[in-house]
Design an enzyme around this catalytic site. Sequence first.
Site, PDB file in Angstrom:
ATOM      1  N   LEU A 206       0.834  -1.202   0.000  1.00  0.00           N
ATOM      2  CA  LEU A 206       0.000   0.000   0.000  1.00  0.00           C
ATOM      3  C   LEU A 206       0.868   1.251   0.000  1.00  0.00           C
ATOM      4  CD1 LEU A 206      -3.265   0.661   1.846  1.00  0.00           C
ATOM      5  CD2 LEU A 206      -1.470   2.390   1.935  1.00  0.00           C
TER       6      LEU A 206
ATOM      7  N   HIS B 235       6.249  -0.216  14.389  1.00  0.00           N
ATOM      8  CA  HIS B 235       6.919   1.057  14.206  1.00  0.00           C
ATOM      9  C   HIS B 235       5.915   2.156  14.536  1.00  0.00           C
ATOM     10  CE1 HIS B 235       8.900   4.359  12.077  1.00  0.00           C
ATOM     11  NE2 HIS B 235       9.992   3.593  12.071  1.00  0.00           N
TER      12      HIS B 235
END
Lengths: 361, 361, 349, 349
Positions: free
Chosen positions: A125, A229
Amino acid sequence: MIVVRAIKKDDLDGLMYLATQVGDGMTTLKPDTEMLSNRIAVACASFAEQIPPEQRDYLFVLEDTDNGKIIGVSAIKSAVGLDEPFYNYRIGTLVHSSKELNVYSRMDTLYLSNDLTGCAELCSLFLHPDYRNNNNGRLLSKCRFLFIAQFPHLFSEKLIAELRGFQYPDGSSPFWDNLGRHFFKMDFNRADDISSLGKKSFIAELMPRHPLYVAYLPKVAQDVIGQVHVDTAPARRLLEQEGLYYEGFVDIFDAGPVLQARVNELRSVRLSELLEVVDCSAALLSDPAAAEPMLVANTSIQDYRIIVSDLLPHHGQLQLTLEQQQVLGCSVKSQVRAMPLNAKNEAKNEVRKIGENYNEP
Amino acid sequence: MIVVRAIKKDDLDGLMYLATQVGDGMTTLKPDTEMLSNRIAVACASFAEQIPPEQRDYLFVLEDTDNGKIIGVSAIKSAVGLDEPFYNYRIGTLVHSSKELNVYSRMDTLYLSNDLTGCAELCSLFLHPDYRNNNNGRLLSKCRFLFIAQFPHLFSEKLIAELRGFQYPDGSSPFWDNLGRHFFKMDFNRADDISSLGKKSFIAELMPRHPLYVAYLPKVAQDVIGQVHVDTAPARRLLEQEGLYYEGFVDIFDAGPVLQARVNELRSVRLSELLEVVDCSAALLSDPAAAEPMLVANTSIQDYRIIVSDLLPHHGQLQLTLEQQQVLGCSVKSQVRAMPLNAKNEAKNEVRKIGENYNEP
Amino acid sequence: MFIVRPVATSDIPALIELAAGLTQGVHTMAKTPAAIERAVEQSLRSFASQTDIAGEECYLFVLEDLENTSSHSLIGSAAISATAGSKGTFFSFRNDVIQQVSRDLDISHSVHALTLCADLTSYSQLSSFFVRRGNHIHPEAALLSRARLMFAACAPERFSDNFFVSLAGYTDQKGCAPFWEALGKKFFQMDFLEAERLVDGARNRNLIVELMPHYPVYVPLLTGDAQAAMGQVHPESEVPFDLLTKEGFAADDFIDIFDGGPILEANKHALSSFAHGLKLQVETVSDDSAPISTNANRSYLVATARETDFRATMMQSTALENTQTVRLSSEVMQALNVIDGDHVLCVPW
Amino acid sequence: MFIVRPVATSDIPALIELAAGLTQGVHTMAKTPAAIERAVEQSLRSFASQTDIAGEECYLFVLEDLENTSSHSLIGSAAISATAGSKGTFFSFRNDVIQQVSRDLDISHSVHALTLCADLTSYSQLSSFFVRRGNHIHPEAALLSRARLMFAACAPERFSDNFFVSLAGYTDQKGCAPFWEALGKKFFQMDFLEAERLVDGARNRNLIVELMPHYPVYVPLLTGDAQAAMGQVHPESEVPFDLLTKEGFAADDFIDIFDGGPILEANKHALSSFAHGLKLQVETVSDDSAPISTNANRSYLVATARETDFRATMMQSTALENTQTVRLSSEVMQALNVIDGDHVLCVPW
């Protein structure tokens, strides 16, 4: 208008341009003409159903119909690990107990596994920075769930998404530094190069194969197992709202979580509906005050198209404007599949950030 | 009327009688006064919330209010494996591939694991043979799901149920005969005795700890991994309809499947509703033609009670007869929790058999 | 003059006194009066047993200073067990090497790993070595350590063909063992000295397999401290370490599961007492006051070749390598309780 | 008269002819002309190399019948590699014992398991043994097999301290190996002979670690056939098996990963050629027609003690155990190409 559609052969230039905008950390979208045109060829054969279901790679592009530009991309790979082994660490539990000493130790363990072999994967994506507004990011991500709801027979039982793991601001990973590095007697840059070529399995061959107790690792490495993250946290929440869960599988490099779901438990599979298209020129069927963004897709696999519309369905019917019908390639009495863009429990503020920082590997 | 309710101290005689009716294969309900009275004591302390949530053992009894007889029992154990290790085999995948030889082998593996440590467990279901009719079996099984839906905070993330594995008519298990027996140099009867005392962990200590490739086993043993005993197939389907899945964990003895679910994905948690009690003497609120059996429970943990009623809820209200209200210990304006007894996709003929042959270990 | 002999019941008070000098976690000698009594009784039974295969026997020897007439004449003890696992499985970590290969990266390297194993269970085990004032290699310490093996050489049917000794590993001033911190503590959830106290120094108890890891422990994942402690000997065990390596023991393949200390092992043929032992007949020196020989410039350990009433001591002699007989002084003969024509085992010092 | 000597380029045609008698899956000798040429070239390089540590060298020897003047005088070949893993890791299955303990059931038993290991990688490896008409122990077969080790005894710096040989395991009439059926086939997905053909008999290729199981294989889970085949030698390898065990090799710790055949290994000190080899000086027999001695009733293998132009043969002699010199017939001296005063290595037959 903004539409997501199945990629086409002549999208190569648009995809190349998009790939040049991608930074590091995204291994599957590199500005390499040969790689991308190969991928487009596979994707076109996939939508055309010319190759077996498990070899398919469905690539979706986000197009601004006002200027014909390709401004985003996302994909579903039908099955991972069939060409080369797909490795993860699986977190397990082992209990060591001695009644004689009155000791009970419940220990987390890491198993190098190929358990996710054959799962479908959400990946690749990317949304152009200029378009990171409105619902574009969410459309680009969620279009895939509605696609799966329309064509569930094309997918295996499980769907996964790998998310980027915790890193320090300098890009280093405490998990890698305390585990992989010990077994990988090679310059880190070379490791990184190899990894970015998607050659993870070569590296996995060098990782310890016997179960490891997590307690062997320093606390700093233990703490990041299954953590994303910081930039990936919104993407994680979005996937969780669609019905994906962290079930204890993590990346072998950075211990980032793999989210997974049974296809038939996905929100889209459970809640999306097939509706009949009704023209918009007549009176509104549903209460405009209750309007909320809906994902609306046609039912064609070869020319799959999906948009966001604001009107609610009513008794199995959905009103679409003429332009919307044109963009979707459908007309009155056609069937479309639709579901609310936002899950009931979605915290809107959080998911607004999707697309800004969303990086699927 | 038939009601399921939290067990009470003076149910010992009734439970003892019931236990004498239980055949083999049910290790947790033996006609042993000390064992049962201990269990009742723990259960009463559990419903009274006098012990920590993870130590609780909720025992439910099915009572025929016409004669006060206890005719069935079922339980939820809050957490397994905290006293002694809880062992299963987990089925994993390992891929061995060599590009040089063009060989790709996808191998199933068995890992001896304690991964399910801490999960809540459905167990100890038994229904007296004279009452294996109507909805009694299903009430006895499903009452636990509504209980969990009412008190989800008392349960860990996951719920499991161990199901009896495949056996030949002579009671032998091809899985045990080809795996466990090799490592268990002890007379089988002794093994069985120990196992029936619930001392599985002692036996697990003797089982191979390194991952095993399923391919090492003869086909007859491979084939029964995750298969239920023929008598347990209806129970399996019932649990699957409530949202439990086989996720690759099996019993170390007979390879019977462990079904598992995330508590928040259970049908009862997703679909049950809190409703206001309305008297039945007035006109029927809902369409009697659309009537279908509903599970209806009060909201008291200490005196938990649950029945099957036939009227549908309407706009947040549920009509109950006076007798039903009395049996549930509630009155008009009380809150009750309800959901349809049958899942939408339940095949009614199949689940009718529940209770006849349902044996949870 | 020093002699080594089997322990006697009358030695118990002296052993209890001797045990006061032991360091916990270092010495394997029995420490409490009850444990000492049990060890002595077991030794008496073992020496008295008629056995032709190694079993549960454990032979305890004491070192006595014959010139010390006080109550402190007993200055050391050492033991040898017929089999390490007589009362269970003896566990140790085996140093394994695991080969890691990646064909496409053209890399092949080996990784060290420790595997919990029972390989030493059938070996004979040396243990309980302790000498008062024992921080240097005194000849009598060597006598004590080696006398056990000379006994084994005289009665090989009582022992395995393979021998090992587990020596105390590195611990810091506070009794903290870095190897334990990195490994055992995570499973036992207690400090090193506490664990040693609870298991009583044993490595053959079932609780070990209940608590210790069943899978290979990859050495690179251990802390630097723990890796450094692997195979490192405790300062107080340097004397036995030196004596044993001189005897022919080698450390490499196994380490202790608790503190990572070295386990020395050897096939009997690699041990001096077996390989270089000379079985000779005693020849009396006629004039005892005269020197045995002006060339008596070689040092030997000498022990009775009989199985009962074993005795060992040290002496000077001429080279014995090409002889069939040995001349002993009356003092040595008395100490060994041998007469003319008896056989003795002599091992070069 | 038979001699063993290093292979020469001129032997290639004879070797190709010899190779026609090889059985696939049994003999490790090079089979194709190209492979034979490579092996000969490598051997020439190896003998010519100046080396003081074991490396990639592989020494190929041939057995010649000096009395056969036809082109069929070359009747056997045998090789020895400096290290088994010179071109990769050498894989084998180690016989491990895993201890299973249940305290509460008071049970402790051991289970056998096979672990893929690289332990033999640094060992020197004997291979490629083949003798025409070799179904019984002819003296010349022993000469061929042992000459390699005599060479190693003369040039120990070229070899490891440990040696092994992997012998063909049991296969049925159709070339089907029950051990392979139960294990390797599940990972390789092909028949035994096909796999052997594809890997060319090698056990040091990376594809092995890619395909073979990484976890211990519990022996009780193997089929009865496969368990029976573990350590069992192929009928055609019984001759080398007997020769090697007589030499001092022992089978027990390792088996072949494909067919489960025995791997014999030994430390050099356990091998006759090292332990009982006598380095003696040649003394010419003055009158060659006279018998060397009426007591020449002992059989010896005798080899040149030099590293270049190695030669080995058999002879009868008086007992050599307490001598410094050996008297050789002129025929033997000629065969070995030695003169008076040269050194030779003699090993009792």
